[in-house]
Design a protein around this motif. Sequence first.
Motif, mmCIF file in Angstrom:
data_model
loop_
_atom_site.group_PDB
_atom_site.id
_atom_site.type_symbol
_atom_site.label_atom_id
_atom_site.label_comp_id
_atom_site.label_asym_id
_atom_site.label_seq_id
_atom_site.Cartn_x
_atom_site.Cartn_y
_atom_site.Cartn_z
ATOM 1 N N ALA A 134 0.828 -1.211 0.000
ATOM 2 C CA ALA A 134 0.000 0.000 0.000
ATOM 3 C C ALA A 134 0.861 1.259 0.000
ATOM 4 N N GLU A 135 1.884 1.277 0.847
ATOM 5 C CA GLU A 135 2.767 2.453 0.936
ATOM 6 C C GLU A 135 3.567 2.634 -0.360
ATOM 7 N N ALA A 136 4.037 1.515 -0.915
ATOM 8 C CA ALA A 136 4.837 1.585 -2.141
ATOM 9 C C ALA A 136 4.001 2.115 -3.298
ATOM 10 N N LEU A 137 2.777 1.620 -3.422
ATOM 11 C CA LEU A 137 1.909 2.071 -4.521
ATOM 12 C C LEU A 137 1.554 3.545 -4.359
ATOM 13 N N GLN A 138 1.283 3.958 -3.133
ATOM 14 C CA GLN A 138 0.953 5.368 -2.907
ATOM 15 C C GLN A 138 2.136 6.254 -3.273
ATOM 16 N N SER A 139 3.335 5.870 -2.845
ATOM 17 C CA SER A 139 4.534 6.653 -3.169
ATOM 18 C C SER A 139 4.776 6.675 -4.674
ATOM 19 N N PHE A 140 4.563 5.533 -5.310
ATOM 20 C CA PHE A 140 4.796 5.413 -6.749
ATOM 21 C C PHE A 140 3.866 6.335 -7.535
ATOM 22 N N PHE A 141 2.572 6.292 -7.245
ATOM 23 C CA PHE A 141 1.621 7.105 -7.998
ATOM 24 C C PHE A 141 1.778 8.591 -7.673
ATOM 25 N N GLU A 142 2.172 8.916 -6.450
ATOM 26 C CA GLU A 142 2.462 10.312 -6.117
ATOM 27 C C GLU A 142 3.663 10.806 -6.924
ATOM 28 N N LEU A 143 4.653 9.945 -7.082
ATOM 29 C CA LEU A 143 5.844 10.306 -7.851
ATOM 30 C C LEU A 143 5.496 10.535 -9.322
ATOM 31 N N ARG A 144 4.628 9.679 -9.871
ATOM 32 C CA ARG A 144 4.227 9.830 -11.282
ATOM 33 C C ARG A 144 3.482 11.146 -11.524
ATOM 34 N N GLU A 145 2.814 11.656 -10.494
ATOM 35 C CA GLU A 145 2.046 12.892 -10.631
ATOM 36 C C GLU A 145 2.882 14.133 -10.348
ATOM 37 N N LEU A 146 4.153 13.954 -10.050
ATOM 38 C CA LEU A 146 5.021 15.078 -9.719
ATOM 39 C C LEU A 146 5.136 16.016 -10.930
ATOM 40 N N GLY A 153 6.437 18.433 -13.696
ATOM 41 C CA GLY A 153 7.756 18.680 -14.255
ATOM 42 C C GLY A 153 8.615 17.451 -14.435
ATOM 43 N N LEU A 154 8.051 16.284 -14.116
ATOM 44 C CA LEU A 154 8.824 15.042 -14.252
ATOM 45 C C LEU A 154 9.087 14.760 -15.733
ATOM 46 N N LYS A 155 10.351 14.545 -16.074
ATOM 47 C CA LYS A 155 10.725 14.327 -17.478
ATOM 48 C C LYS A 155 10.334 12.935 -17.955
ATOM 49 N N LYS A 156 10.567 11.921 -17.117
ATOM 50 C CA LYS A 156 10.213 10.544 -17.466
ATOM 51 C C LYS A 156 9.487 9.901 -16.291
ATOM 52 N N LYS A 157 8.224 9.633 -16.472
ATOM 53 C CA LYS A 157 7.458 9.000 -15.414
ATOM 54 C C LYS A 157 7.891 7.544 -15.258
ATOM 55 N N ALA A 203 8.983 3.391 6.657
ATOM 56 C CA ALA A 203 10.181 4.079 6.152
ATOM 57 C C ALA A 203 9.900 4.823 4.851
ATOM 58 N N LEU A 204 8.880 4.396 4.128
ATOM 59 C CA LEU A 204 8.552 5.060 2.867
ATOM 60 C C LEU A 204 7.950 6.444 3.097
ATOM 61 N N ARG A 205 7.530 6.706 4.323
ATOM 62 C CA ARG A 205 7.006 8.032 4.642
ATOM 63 C C ARG A 205 8.075 8.938 5.260
ATOM 64 N N GLU A 206 9.288 8.397 5.369
ATOM 65 C CA GLU A 206 10.398 9.172 5.943
ATOM 66 C C GLU A 206 10.716 10.370 5.049
ATOM 67 N N LYS A 207 10.729 11.550 5.627
ATOM 68 C CA LYS A 207 10.948 12.770 4.848
ATOM 69 C C LYS A 207 12.387 13.271 4.908
ATOM 70 N N ASP A 208 13.217 12.589 5.650
ATOM 71 C CA ASP A 208 14.611 13.018 5.784
ATOM 72 C C ASP A 208 15.395 12.526 4.569
ATOM 73 N N SER A 209 15.800 13.428 3.711
ATOM 74 C CA SER A 209 16.492 13.044 2.472
ATOM 75 C C SER A 209 17.860 12.429 2.726
ATOM 76 N N ARG A 210 18.352 12.543 3.966
ATOM 77 C CA ARG A 210 19.658 11.945 4.278
ATOM 78 C C ARG A 210 19.535 10.458 4.557
ATOM 79 N N LYS A 211 18.307 9.988 4.737
ATOM 80 C CA LYS A 211 18.098 8.568 4.992
ATOM 81 C C LYS A 211 18.268 7.764 3.697
ATOM 82 N N ALA A 212 18.252 6.441 3.847
ATOM 83 C CA ALA A 212 18.603 5.568 2.709
ATOM 84 C C ALA A 212 17.531 5.487 1.642
ATOM 85 N N ILE A 213 16.270 5.678 2.013
ATOM 86 C CA ILE A 213 15.189 5.397 1.072
ATOM 87 C C ILE A 213 15.284 6.170 -0.239
ATOM 88 N N PRO A 214 15.550 7.500 -0.222
ATOM 89 C CA PRO A 214 15.622 8.195 -1.505
ATOM 90 C C PRO A 214 16.627 7.598 -2.475
#
Length: 285
Positions: A205-217, A219-223, A245-256
């Motif tokens: 559920a978290e992965a799909l939500q993050s994925f579809f949010e990313l696709r809607e970003l 200015g994205l050049k390649k979805k 961890a997928l909701r972690e907003k700290d860009s220094r963490k590993a997820i990004p």
Amino acid sequence: MSNARFSGTESYVATDDLMMAVNAAITLERPLLVKGEPGTGKTMLAEEIARSLGRPLIGWHIKSTTKAARGLYEYDAVARLRDSQLGDDRVKDIGNYIVKGKLWEAFESDVQPILLIDEIDKADIEFPNDLLQELDRMEFYVYETQQTIKARQRPIIIITSNNEKELPDAFLRRCFFHYIRFPEADTMETIVKVHFPDIKKNLLAEALQSFFELRELPGLKKKPSTSELLDWIKLLVAEDIPPEALREKDSRKAIPKLYGALLKNEQDMHLFERLVFMTRRTGAN
């Protein structure tokens, strides 16, 4: 007319519209032209049709330099010249220097094959028109040997395009057309479960939500595509990443860093990193 019917496979989630399009093309005995975003399973469709119907798959993968004649045959004049200089008796039969192309291979198949003409839009604009007569008549003439090659049975032809260039009207008229729309969330969930049947519900559920949010970003050049989502989830599962961890907003963490499976150019990665930074600042305030 073929009585074959495609109904999807265990490893390929086909929508009702897609199955209808495949079966309509088979009934009409016309090539099925499939368009859609890269990574939506166009090439895999031909592979799964072959598996479903128990037919051989003959794949012709098109490049920018591919000529239509290569799909019929090629005459290797250089090899014949070399053999003649060496006194090889093979030169007496010009047929020894005819290299069969993918259409020839499909035409002489004892069992009705699936012929995949993959990414036809990569070739020169005249490429589709150069195949019109052969695809219509299911035959072609070999000038060097003065023989006509006729299809023993009409192949089931799947043609894919990424829409890089427009195809000629005369070619389009001869095809049955289907556009593979990008899967909606429920269809995507089904696709992921086919590949990862034991995936934890919360992680999915978290992965799909993050994925579809990313696709809607904006200015994205390649979805990111379906295949890239599957790569990303494979990493999440392999690294045993917890759903929270997928909701972690700290860009220094590993997820990004794992988003390298989804984002494939520096522009999109920078855009994503700026979004994470702004979200983190907003959250801090």
